[in-house]
Structures are given as structure tokens and as C-alpha cells.
Design an enzyme around this catalytic site. Sequence first.
Site, PDB file in Angstrom:
ATOM      1  N   MET A  30       0.766  -1.303  -0.021  1.00  0.00           N
ATOM      2  CA  MET A  30       0.116   0.064  -0.026  1.00  0.00           C
ATOM      3  C   MET A  30       1.081   1.157   0.051  1.00  0.00           C
ATOM      4  SD  MET A  30      -3.411  -0.959   2.001  1.00  0.00           S
ATOM      5  CE  MET A  30      -2.950  -0.629   3.603  1.00  0.00           C
ATOM      6  N   ALA A  32       4.096   3.827   0.982  1.00  0.00           N
ATOM      7  CA  ALA A  32       4.919   4.366   1.988  1.00  0.00           C
ATOM      8  C   ALA A  32       5.607   3.368   2.492  1.00  0.00           C
ATOM      9  CB  ALA A  32       3.939   4.595   3.135  1.00  0.00           C
ATOM     10  N   LEU A  33       6.592   3.114   1.531  1.00  0.00           N
ATOM     11  CA  LEU A  33       7.831   1.932   1.510  1.00  0.00           C
ATOM     12  C   LEU A  33       8.817   2.227   2.712  1.00  0.00           C
ATOM     13  CD1 LEU A  33       7.816   1.173  -2.110  1.00  0.00           C
ATOM     14  CD2 LEU A  33       6.365   0.259  -0.641  1.00  0.00           C
ATOM     15  N   HIS A  37       9.792  -3.325   3.048  1.00  0.00           N
ATOM     16  CA  HIS A  37       9.315  -3.705   1.850  1.00  0.00           C
ATOM     17  C   HIS A  37      10.305  -3.898   1.028  1.00  0.00           C
ATOM     18  CE1 HIS A  37       6.063  -0.974   3.186  1.00  0.00           C
ATOM     19  NE2 HIS A  37       5.246  -2.024   2.720  1.00  0.00           N
ATOM     20  N   GLN A  61     -10.388  -2.477   2.782  1.00  0.00           N
ATOM     21  CA  GLN A  61      -9.793  -3.403   3.949  1.00  0.00           C
ATOM     22  C   GLN A  61      -9.819  -2.393   5.213  1.00  0.00           C
ATOM     23  OE1 GLN A  61      -5.882  -4.228   1.588  1.00  0.00           O
ATOM     24  NE2 GLN A  61      -4.897  -3.756   3.834  1.00  0.00           N
ATOM     25  N   SER A 189       4.579   1.086   7.845  1.00  0.00           N
ATOM     26  CA  SER A 189       4.216   2.587   7.324  1.00  0.00           C
ATOM     27  C   SER A 189       3.634   3.418   8.381  1.00  0.00           C
ATOM     28  CB  SER A 189       3.240   2.107   6.218  1.00  0.00           C
ATOM     29  OG  SER A 189       4.012   1.170   5.252  1.00  0.00           O
TER      30      SER A 189
END
Length: 282
Positions: A30, A32-33, A37, A61, A189
Site C-alpha cells: 500500500m 509508504a515503503l 518492503h 480493507q 508504514s
Amino acid sequence: MEIIHTVAALKMLLAPLQKADSKIALVPTMGALHKGHLSLIEMAQKQAQIVVCSIFVNPTQFTDPKDLERYPRPLEHDIKMLYDAGCNVVFMPSVKEMYPSFPTPEHWQVDLGPAEFLLEGEFRKGHYQGVTQIVKKLFDAVQPDVAFFGQKDFQQVLMIKNMVKYFNMEVEIVSCPIIREEDGLAMSSRNIHLSLTDRENALVLSKALTYVATHFDQENLPTLLAKAKTMINETPGVVLDYFTIADGETLLPIENKNAAHPVALVAAKVGETRLIDNVLLS
Ligand code: PAF
């Protein structure tokens, strides 16, 4: 690195590679690495010729609209990180691309097993239906041979494996180790929302998990749980949702230490930010 926004363009790009039998890996995110990640991308690069990373903040979600609204979206930073990491394809669809009837919900109900309703499922009702809905759409779009997820979302990995079984899909699901800051905080994140004080208080989660992992052979389960919960409850600004030592497949609390895949899992609100973490005990 190709940046793709539509399923049609993605399929067109990947079709010849699939025909040529290139192994394709998907790393769903999603955005905001962070380094966690990047570790997924690195694992994916070791196992596949083509690595696709998706960035999509999936509305279905989120159980709290405020959480969705404040979810960080540093897109330029994410793209640079993926470029520097040597990712091959970034898939960044719009909400309408993934959910054409949005905001009218699409029907989606998958039997993920009883574990869906435990732990995170109890605190975030419907969360795993939303997660599996988008992951199924991403799998359909990319048709990966293998997909990589972080073990930090332990229950999520289990639910995705159950979804893959439910649909008889051929994709292999790989769970990658949690990446931690030097002081033990699991990378997330959401850590960006922690104030300096929250950040300090949040350390109690990994400390409590470490306590359980390092004393698992010596102390009995009630003592371990009591000590971990006390550590957390005595930390100001931290409100515990759950701390459990569970079977890694059913997520039910274990009654003795001979369980096949014991795992300690925790969730707590630190300031305004809800954090989760876990440690494998076998
Ligand atoms: O773990 C996440 O970032 C998300 O839950 C996922 C798997 C990308 C689905 O939106």
C-alpha cells in the site's frame, strides 16, 4: 522500470514475458515503503526474473475511514525507492480501476476459515475480506508465479494462503521475516505517525515478544502471558488489544508448548496509532 496504471496495460506488458516462461513475482503493497518492503523486493528478485510491485491503498480493507484518510501516500519517494531497488514494474491503479462500481461495494465473500474472526479479525471486522478481495484482483491482473508478504502481518499471510487454497490458485505465497529498527521496533508504514514519546513507548511490544521468545523453554504459558501483558499494561500511552501465544495455523491459544507452530502475537494502540507485531516460537 515501467509504471503502469491499468490492468489492461499491465496484462499487455506481462503477456509476452509469461509466454516466454519468465518467472514473475508480485510484491503487493500500500506504499509508504520502508526497508521491510525492500527486503520483499530483494527476496522476489532472488526467485523471479520479473518483479512487479503494486502500490494501492485498498479502501475495502479499512474499517476506520479516518485510518484510510490518514494512511501515508508518499508516491514520489516510493517510486524512487523501487527504481533504486531495481524493481521492474510498478503497478499503481486508481480506486476506480480496481473497483469500477466504487463507492458501491462489489459482492465479495470468501470462506477464509475460522481464524478470520480471531485477533485482527475481531478488532477490524471484515478486514480480511477486503485484503483478500484486492489480493485476488492483483493476482488476476499479474498472474504471478510467486507473491511475497511480510510476516509482520502474520494473520494476513495465513488468510491469503487460505484464499489461494479456496480458489485453487497456483501462486506460491512466501512469508518474509520481519525487518526491525536497531532498537527492535518492527518496521511499519504506520510508524510515521508515532511521536517521539510514542516511538519510545512502542518498544515495549518487541520487548514483550522477545521476553516470551527467550523464556519460552523455561517458563509456563500463563506466566509468560502474564509477564508480557504486565510489561505492556505498565507502559504509559500503550493500550493493549491482545497478546496471545497461538497455534500458527488456527490462531487459537495453545494449551501446551508442543503445538506445531507456536507464535506470539500482539496488537496495541500506541498514542493514536495501532501497531501489530509477532515472533515465531519454534
Ligand atoms: O499488507 C499490505 O500492505 C496490504 O494489506 C496488501 C497485502 C497490499 C493488500 O492491500
